[in-house]
Design an enzyme around this catalytic site. Structure first.
Site, short mmCIF file in Angstrom:
data_model
loop_
_atom_site.label_atom_id
_atom_site.label_comp_id
_atom_site.label_asym_id
_atom_site.label_seq_id
_atom_site.Cartn_x
_atom_site.Cartn_y
_atom_site.Cartn_z
N ASP A 33 22.43 62.95 38.03
CA ASP A 33 23.31 62.91 36.77
C ASP A 33 24.04 61.35 36.98
O ASP A 33 23.63 60.55 37.58
CB ASP A 33 24.65 63.75 37.10
CG ASP A 33 25.42 63.73 38.37
OD1 ASP A 33 25.02 62.86 39.21
OD2 ASP A 33 25.96 64.68 38.87
N ILE A 84 46.15 42.74 54.48
CA ILE A 84 47.50 41.71 54.39
C ILE A 84 47.42 40.47 55.05
O ILE A 84 48.29 39.83 54.84
CB ILE A 84 48.48 42.64 55.19
CG1 ILE A 84 48.08 42.95 56.67
CG2 ILE A 84 48.97 43.81 54.51
CD1 ILE A 84 49.36 43.60 57.60
N HIS A 85 46.12 40.15 55.44
CA HIS A 85 46.11 38.72 55.89
C HIS A 85 44.43 38.31 55.43
O HIS A 85 43.62 38.96 56.03
CB HIS A 85 46.40 38.61 57.40
CG HIS A 85 46.50 36.94 57.75
ND1 HIS A 85 45.24 36.53 58.08
CD2 HIS A 85 47.34 36.49 58.07
CE1 HIS A 85 45.46 35.20 58.80
NE2 HIS A 85 47.03 35.13 58.63
N GLU A 113 51.06 58.32 48.69
CA GLU A 113 51.98 57.79 49.87
C GLU A 113 53.14 58.95 50.53
O GLU A 113 54.07 58.47 51.18
CB GLU A 113 52.95 56.45 49.63
CG GLU A 113 51.62 55.51 49.06
CD GLU A 113 52.52 54.28 48.65
OE1 GLU A 113 53.06 53.39 49.40
OE2 GLU A 113 52.62 53.96 47.53
N TYR A 121 46.34 42.04 49.30
CA TYR A 121 47.73 41.68 48.69
C TYR A 121 48.13 40.17 48.73
O TYR A 121 48.03 39.61 49.90
CB TYR A 121 48.77 42.68 49.44
CG TYR A 121 48.40 44.09 49.33
CD1 TYR A 121 48.26 44.65 48.16
CD2 TYR A 121 48.18 44.93 50.52
CE1 TYR A 121 48.12 46.25 48.06
CE2 TYR A 121 47.79 46.07 50.21
CZ TYR A 121 47.72 46.89 48.96
OH TYR A 121 47.31 47.97 48.72
#
Length: 319
Positions: free
Chosen positions: A301, A253-254, A152, A31
């Site tokens: 498949d 996040i980092h 969530e 992010y």
């Protein structure tokens, strides 16, 4: 005739999957706050599989408009080229907020579309239908976009199979392709009133259920955030736990978390040997004009072929 038909469908499937960016690995989904131009520029220099320019949790309420406009300015410039294939996405705000429509309109009317739209807090299939209608109206070309859904809450888990069934059905005649599920563990814990522990036993059932449903619908499964971003040993342990469960990637996040996460989600040698052998067998049968075939006692498949291609692609990233 039936073999040629199967073969033709398989070839078209593999070709379209590549074009849609469907098979791009998403070992680390990182992010980046959409209102922070400096961090966005830095993210484009990192060796990370998936960059999620964020309009949601990483952005303060009074910065939502700025984030939207900043992300749009980067999309108008086009996706920066790198030596490796990567996914460039935008996480919009949840559909129960006042921000989501402007988020979506802004990024989908840019000169260049993002690869993926990430949709937080999806609790039922009605949200997916609403999203599908909006995307269809906004994308005027023949382009399609990937969609990743966040699970969530308790209600979301109760409706998870229906959410995926409806999304899969809508994907067939829409402007988007459903490619993954994300486990939003922190919001989930808050929703059910659970107390977080280092072992994560309190969310074991939900964590495993998300993988189960994701794999049933041939989706990537992206594991929870490890919030102690300086604890790299703990991060590695949680990555390995998630990988053994069947997760294909993890939220980050980092930037310092990226190398450990991406290393952890590389395939094993046994997986590489299986996938390489399967693809060789496929090409041999293709050359012989045969469509349907078995490999090591299993009928092959299209989703299995996709899985093998993913593994071989990831194997090339091994040092």
């Amino acid at each position: 005739m039936i073999y040629k038909t199967v073969l033709k469908k398989l070839q078209l499937y593999l070709k379209s999957a590549f074009v849609r960016n469907y098979n791009v690995p998403r070992r680390a989904l990182m992010y980046v706050p959409g209102d922070d131009s400096k961090k966005i520029k830095k993210s484009f220099t990192l060796d990370v599989d998936c960059i999620a320019l964020d309009c949601e949790d990483g952005v303060a309420v009074n910065k939502k408009k700025e984030a939207r406009e900043t992300i749009r300015s980067y999309l108008d410039l086009g996706k920066p080229q790198r030596n490796i294939e990567y996914d460039l996405g935008v996480r919009i705000n949840a559909l129960d907020t006042e921000y989501w429509e402007e988020d979506l309109e802004s990024c989908l009317s840019a000169k260049y579309l993002p690869d993926t739209i990430l949709i937080p807090k999806v609790e039922n299939s009605d949200i997916v239908r609403q999203l599908s209608s909006k995307i269809k109206n906004l994308i005027k070309t023949d382009s399609t976009i990937n969609v990743i859904i966040y699970i969530e809450s308790a209600k979301a888990f109760l409706n998870l199979v229906d959410i995926c069934q409806v999304t899969e059905s809508l994907s067939k005649n829409s402007k988007f392709q459903h490619v993954g599920l994300v486990f939003g563990s922190d919001d989930f814990c808050a929703n059910i009133g659970a107390t977080r522990t280092e072992s994560s036993l309190e969310i074991l059932y939900a964590r495993q259920k998300l993988v189960l449903v994701a794999k049933a619908f041939n989706l990537q499964a992206i594991d929870m955030v490890y919030i102690k971003y300086k604890d790299l040993d703990g991060l590695k342990q949680q990555c390995e736990d998630g990988m053994r469960m069947g997760y294909t990637g993890k939220q980050v996040i980092h930037p310092g978390q990226v190398p450990i996460v991406q290393e952890a989600f590389l395939p094993t040698q046994l997986q590489i040997e299986w996938a390489t052998g399967l693809l060789k067998s496929f090409h041999k049968h293709q050359k012989d004009g045969k469509g349907a075939f078995t490999y090591k006692g299993t009928m092959i498949d299209m989703p299995t072929m996709k899985q093998a291609e993913n593994i071989v692609k990831l194997a090339k990233l091994k040092k």
